[in-house]
Design a protein around this motif. Sequence first.
Motif: not given
Length: 103
Positions: A8-14, A30-31, A40-45, A55-60
Amino acid sequence: MSENVGFAGQIGPEHIAQVAEKGFKSVMNNRPDLEGGTEQPTSAQIEEAARAAGLDYVFLPVVAGQITEVDVRTFANRFNELPKPVLMFCRTGNRSNNLYQIA
């Protein structure tokens, strides 16, 4: 896209509720933060919303057009550990798809 991965393209918390509703078990971002500016929403958000949804989450973060061998190895290790299916995203989805294809 396969039964184990979607792009997908950029997603946000919503968007996380929709991601979970579609059956994804993990999200990989991956962004790099702020690549698209302060809008742009942050990875932490996104991570907070993903974990709240179970959900599991990975910031790469990977720089567009500059995928390295280390990026590919790190991706492969993390991807193999995550519950499937995994939704991978970046600005347009292409970088995530390229990373997956190279691995």
